[in-house]
Scaffold this active site. Structure first.
Site, PDB file in Angstrom:
ATOM      1  N   ASP A 269       0.882  -1.166   0.000  1.00  0.00           N
ATOM      2  CA  ASP A 269       0.000   0.000   0.000  1.00  0.00           C
ATOM      3  C   ASP A 269       0.926   1.224   0.000  1.00  0.00           C
ATOM      4  OD1 ASP A 269      -2.088   1.775   0.069  1.00  0.00           O
ATOM      5  OD2 ASP A 269      -3.127   0.818   1.744  1.00  0.00           O
TER       6      ASP A 269
HETATM    7  C1  BGC Z   1      -4.931   3.350   0.049  1.00  0.00           C
HETATM    8  C2  BGC Z   1      -5.027   2.282  -1.033  1.00  0.00           C
HETATM    9  C3  BGC Z   1      -4.888   2.931  -2.379  1.00  0.00           C
HETATM   10  C4  BGC Z   1      -3.569   3.691  -2.433  1.00  0.00           C
HETATM   11  C5  BGC Z   1      -3.320   4.375  -3.767  1.00  0.00           C
HETATM   12  C6  BGC Z   1      -3.710   4.231  -0.108  1.00  0.00           C
HETATM   13  O1  BGC Z   1      -3.765   5.316   0.749  1.00  0.00           O
HETATM   14  O2  BGC Z   1      -4.935   2.726   1.311  1.00  0.00           O
HETATM   15  O3  BGC Z   1      -6.254   1.608  -0.946  1.00  0.00           O
HETATM   16  O4  BGC Z   1      -4.978   1.960  -3.395  1.00  0.00           O
HETATM   17  O5  BGC Z   1      -3.580   4.684  -1.431  1.00  0.00           O
HETATM   18  O6  BGC Z   1      -4.144   5.462  -3.950  1.00  0.00           O
END
Ligand code: BGC
Length: 745
Positions: A269
């Site tokens: 993530d």
């Molecule tokens: C989120 C993810 C997301 C990623 C990219 C993160 O803050 O937890 O779910 O895919 O950002 O935007």
């Protein structure tokens, strides 16, 4: 150092020695792996053999978030293309409620919980295909969804992005979405692996759960995603039993690779990677978003040095790269390369097909919770209908249609033609010969006056929810939210409007009051006995108006069933202590709090059943404008497990859809919850029509995780097989005696 685990299909790494081609201009001749006639494993192996250390490191490291110099600056991140090796850019974009981030001209779909609420895997697959097609049109070839973290906590600020509280339902829905997305040559990413069940302290909290709880509750939906062929997995921000999820050997290596048989790649993530060597060794193939300056970078040059120094072996790096390439070849990314740049940015991705799909999901996912005296559907002519509440009045507005955060599709994406619920209801009422009035509800007196003067009042209430923050309580709070990014603290600002007071005031003024709830989570309903009709509309996305009007007027039967229990109040919830939620600091651990999953297997309806607590509305529940009867439940033993057959009859006078559900109850000695969902079927029936449904139950439907033997095990005994319209309403049951059996890991 530990050289990892599973290897790619036979021969992938065997080829990959000593075949380095120069960095000359790409051509089919210089890129023999571009021949689609070869297997993905051979192509992977050939290409890996041609890559230098720098090429490999580039393949596992993001180029930063919304990087203006990347292939697709509107996307959450990219892996740079490598033209001399014919490797296309990987463009990674969010995903759980539409092709969001900063893409324009895409569809704001209903949120994932609405899709799960349809209990319709065939629809979920079509939805996935529509999402994949929109992604491809925007130059996106990796979608960052679906999300399947189990709704352990009704306050979790991200439940709207997930598929509810039951591992079987979540797994079935997610598997179908993945198949749809990947049919478009776009890699799906199941997330957030794993136990990312709260937003409070999301980057430091440790979710502490027993192995059996993880195996039976939190991880099976990820297994279903792997079995559906998902190309990528996103490891989560939180820690699991004290170890960060992106460097956790148990979840990444032992479970994901060895137990589930995952052949694709794990990405972090955004900002969830905390190490170079530990992550590479544990099975993190790709660091996101990468990019020095935007987040600490542990891959990139740090990884290159670690390989040169021998801290990370070349074998490990080869496997990391191979897994990425293998998913790319297998899902067709080398053979179907989307257009990037200004042209893709300007291309409208939303289509009439997507909008029809979004409308169907919103309609099928809407749950009729209460319909006293048949107040719905509305029937004209000549009636006055008062529509009340700010959420009803704003077309394509920021307020009501989707949860906030990375899963939100920006409003500037919406196309002309988006109408508010008020506009859609007004238009449909005119056809029926009815008149619509409106009060936004800011002044309760105006709302009461409108309700008094009407034959029926429809109050739209809304709860705003956001990634990065949990809800303060179970009440619906309207407001606005600001999402900065993963590293910042996100929050919502609530309006002074007390929606509970508004509903009660309207209900006192008009006996035919109907409440439409827009939320991503269960909400408390202190007014439940004061109103005649209640619809849970979830977050329907940009089709909120077009999908709700046909439901209210009976053109469409509301056929959603709750994928999550609605509690009366938080005091009934399984999370009773601070140690369970939001977590407490533990001596000797300064990283963050620990949330202890001491409720074990008793998540959602499993808890309410075991404790004998009646929820406000149970898991699986939902009414219809018609009625259904189940008869002739028969359970028989089959060679591989059991099967249950029964007949569903539409006993009412309208066409409608029902979702009969199959629950299994284990012999008491096994220590399982009283009943667990193991099958369901959506059936659409004309008035008077019957259909016989047969659902097969494989041995896994009866198995528990045996911590001692580290295997799924069937305990010898008699199992109950129940058929019902919800977890609380069992219409018939049978039983089957099964022998003890070890089903392996
Ligand atoms: C989120 C993810 C997301 C990623 C990219 C993160 O803050 O937890 O779910 O895919 O950002 O935007």
């Amino acid at each position: 150092m530990h050289l990892r685990r599973f290897t790619l299909p036979a021969g992938v790494l065997a080829f990959a020695v000593g075949m380095v081609v120069g960095a000359g201009p790409a051509s089919a001749a210089s890129c023999p792996w571009m021949n689609p006639g070869q297997s993905p494993a051979s192509r992977t192996s050939e290409l890996l053999g041609a890559m230098s250390l720098a090429d490999k490191v580039q393949m596992v490291t993001g180029t930063g978030e919304f990087n203006p110099t990347s292939a697709n600056p509107e996307a959450a991140s990219t892996i740079a293309a490598n033209p001399s090796l014919c490797i296309p850019a990987l463009v990674l974009n969010d995903a759980t409620n539409g092709v969001g981030d900063q893409q324009q001209l895409t569809t704001a779909f209903p949120d994932s919980i609405a899709l799960a609420s349809s209990w319709d895997p065939a629809l979920a697959e079509q939805y996935g295909a529509a999402l994949g097609a929109e992604a491809f049109a925007k130059g996106v070839n990796v979608l960052l969804g679906p999300g399947v973290d189990i709704a352990r906590n009704p306050l979790n600020g991200r439940n709207f992005e997930y598929m509810g509280e039951d591992p079987y339902l979540a797994g079935q829905s997610a598997a179908a979405v993945i198949e749809g997305i990947q049919s478009q040559h776009v890699i799906a990413t199941v997330k957030h692996y794993a136990l990312n069940d709260q937003e409070t302290d999301r980057t430091t909290d440790s979710s502490d759960a027993s192995e059996r709880t993880m195996q039976e509750i939190d991880l099976p939906a990820f297994d279903a995603a792997v079995k559906a062929g998902v190309g990528a997995v996103m490891c989560s921000y939180n820690r699991i039993n004290s170890v960060y999820a992106c460097q956790n050997p148990y979840t990444l290596r032992d479970v994901l690779d060895e137990q589930f048989g995952f052949t694709g790649f794990v990405m972090s993530d955004w900002g969830a990677n905390h190490s170079t060597v530990a992550s590479a060794d544990a099975g993190l193939e790709m660091e996101m978003p990468g990019g020095v300056g935007t987040s600490p970078e542990y891959y990139g040059s740090s990884l290159q040095t670690a390989v040169q120094d021998g801290q990370v072996s070349m074998g490990t790096l080869n496997e990391m790269v191979s897994r990425i390439l293998y998913s790319m070849f297998r899902i067709g990314l080398f053979d179907h390369v989307p257009t990037e740049g200004a042209q893709a940015a300007a291309t409208p991705a939303t289509t009439p097909t997507s909008i029809a799909m979004a409308t169907k999901v919103a309609e099928e996912g809407t749950v009729l919770l209460k319909n006293a005296g048949g107040v719905l559907p509305l029937s004209g002519p000549g009636r006055t209908i008062a529509v009340i509440g700010p959420a009803a009045g704003q077309p394509g507005a920021t307020l009501a249609e989707q949860g906030y955060g990375s899963g939100h599709v920006p409003e500037f994406s919406y196309q002309p033609g988006v109408v508010s619920p008020l506009q859609a209801i007004t238009a449909r009422a005119a056809q029926a010969g009815d008149i619509v009035t409106y009060a936004d509800g800011d002044a309760t007196d105006d709302a009461v006056a409108a309700a008094k003067a009407a034959d029926a009042a429809i109050v739209f209430i809304n709860d705003v929810e956001i990634e990065g923050a949990d809800r303060p309580d179970l009440d619906a709070h309207a407001g606005t939210c600001s999402f900065l990014d993963f590293a910042s603290s996100n929050s919502c600002t609530y309006t002074p409007l007390d929606e509970n007071t508004l509903v009660s005031a309207v209900a006192a003024a008009n006996p035919n009051t109907i409440v439409v709830i827009q939320s991503g989570d269960p909400i408390a309903m202190p007014w439940v006995d004061q109103v005649r009709g209640i619809l849970e509309n979830w977050y329907p996305g940009q089709v909120d108006g077009d999908a709700i009007a046909p439901v209210l007027f009976g053109d469409v039967d509301p056929s959603g069933r709750l994928p999550i229990t609605f509690p009366v109040s938080l005091s009934d919830d399984p999370l009773q202590t601070a140690a369970q939620y939001p977590g407490v600091m533990e001596a000797g651990d300064s990283v963050g709090p620990h949330s202890t999953y001491s409720e074990g297997l008793l998540v959602g309806y499993r808890w309410y059943d075991a404790e004998g607590i009646t929820p406000l509305f149970p898991f699986g529940y939902g009414l219809s404008y018609t009625s259904f009867r189940y008869s002739g439940v028969s359970v028989t033993r089959t060679a591989s497990g059991a099967q249950v057959s029964f007949t569903v009859t539409n006993t009412g006078s309208r066409a409608g859809a029902d979702v009969p559900q199959v629950y299994v109850g284990d012999p008491p000695a096994v220590g399982e919850p009283p009943e667990q969902l193991k099958g369901f079927r959506r059936v659409s029936l004309a008035p008077g029509q019957s259909e016989t449904v047969t659902i097969a139950l494989d041995p896994m439907s009866f198995a528990y995780w045996n911590t001692q033997s580290q295997t799924w095990t069937l305990s010898a005994g008699t199992y109950r097989v129940m058929v019902g319209s919800s977890s609380s309403d069992i219409a018939g049951q049978g039983s089957v005696a099964l022998p003890g059996m070890n089903l392996g890991g």
